[in-house]
Scaffold this motif. Structure first.
Motif, mmCIF file in Angstrom:
data_model
loop_
_atom_site.group_PDB
_atom_site.id
_atom_site.type_symbol
_atom_site.label_atom_id
_atom_site.label_comp_id
_atom_site.label_asym_id
_atom_site.label_seq_id
_atom_site.Cartn_x
_atom_site.Cartn_y
_atom_site.Cartn_z
ATOM 1 N N LEU A 140 0.620 0.192 6.348
ATOM 2 C CA LEU A 140 -0.033 1.335 5.846
ATOM 3 C C LEU A 140 0.645 2.680 6.373
ATOM 4 C CD1 LEU A 140 -3.871 0.477 6.800
ATOM 5 C CD2 LEU A 140 -2.452 0.091 4.722
ATOM 6 N N ALA A 187 0.568 4.985 3.898
ATOM 7 C CA ALA A 187 -1.064 5.159 3.336
ATOM 8 C C ALA A 187 -1.703 6.162 3.858
ATOM 9 C CB ALA A 187 -1.665 3.960 3.269
ATOM 10 N N TRP A 231 0.673 -0.995 -0.032
ATOM 11 C CA TRP A 231 -0.100 0.072 -0.034
ATOM 12 C C TRP A 231 0.873 1.295 -0.023
ATOM 13 C CZ3 TRP A 231 -5.258 -0.018 -0.417
ATOM 14 C CH2 TRP A 231 -5.901 -1.314 -0.070
#
Length: 206
Positions: free
Chosen positions: A122, A125, A102
């Motif tokens: 993440l 992200a 991600w």
């Protein structure tokens, strides 16, 4: 919450699409149901209102793609890449992500309730204004990431690393501070009160 949802079987598919190159394709209003996509290249695809329902993606590349008002309902993504992807007001209810990447992904709005992002990295992200009700975020690694103005009601966050994560405006009422790493997480005063209450402390102003 301290329990893991457990593994779920991928959707049953009736058609297989293998090794196709959809680079920069406009997916607007296209619909796919119960399709297995293997080694599909969706790099720089774009579109409004595409629908993928109960599909399986294996080794898919969604790098630098932009999806607006799209639906990926009850889909499974395995070992797929979402580098610099952008989801705007999309529905991904019930979808699962297994061993996906991600890096610098951006999610703006939309409904991601009941998704599984177990162990997802993440850290770079950004999720803003996303509904993540009862999402499985077990052991998610979001140190330095962004989860702003998100609805995390009932989300599973056991062993999640939210070190330095921007959580401002997100619903944290169900979070268990004893099972989540929150060091240097960025929160607002009302959120701090919520976490203090979750720890069983008696907060007083004098």
């Amino acid at each position: 919450m301290s329990e893991h949802r457990g593994d779920a079987s991928p959707p049953t598919t009736t058609t297989t699409v293998r090794g196709e190159d959809w680079y920069a394709r406009d997916l607007s209003r296209q619909e796919f149901r119960n399709v297995e996509f293997v080694d599909l290249d969706l790099t720089e695809t774009f579109g409004v209102g595409a629908v993928f329902e109960e599909c399986v993606f294996r080794h898919a590349k969604l790098n630098a793609s932009v999806h607006t008002d799209a639906a990926f309902m009850n889909c499974t993504f395995t070992r797929s890449t979402f580098f610099d992807v952008r989801f705007e007001r999309c529905k991904l209810i019930g979808s699962r992500f297994e061993d996906c990447t991600w890096d610098i992904a951006k999610v703006e709005g939309g409904n991601w309730s009941f998704v599984s992002l177990t162990k997802a990295d993440l850290h770079s992200a950004s999720f803003r204004g996303v509904r993540l009700r009862e999402a499985d975020l077990t052991a998610v690694r979001a140190a330095g990431g962004t989860l702003r103005d998100c609805d995390l009601s009932g989300a599973w966050l056991d062993r999640a690393d939210l070190t330095g994560c921007d959580l401002r405006g997100s619903e944290l009422a169900g979070i268990d501070p004893t099972t989540v790493t929150l060091d240097r997480a960025i929160i607002t005063l009302p959120q701090a009160v919520t976490i203090i209450e979750a720890m069983g402390l008696d907060l007083r102003v004098d």
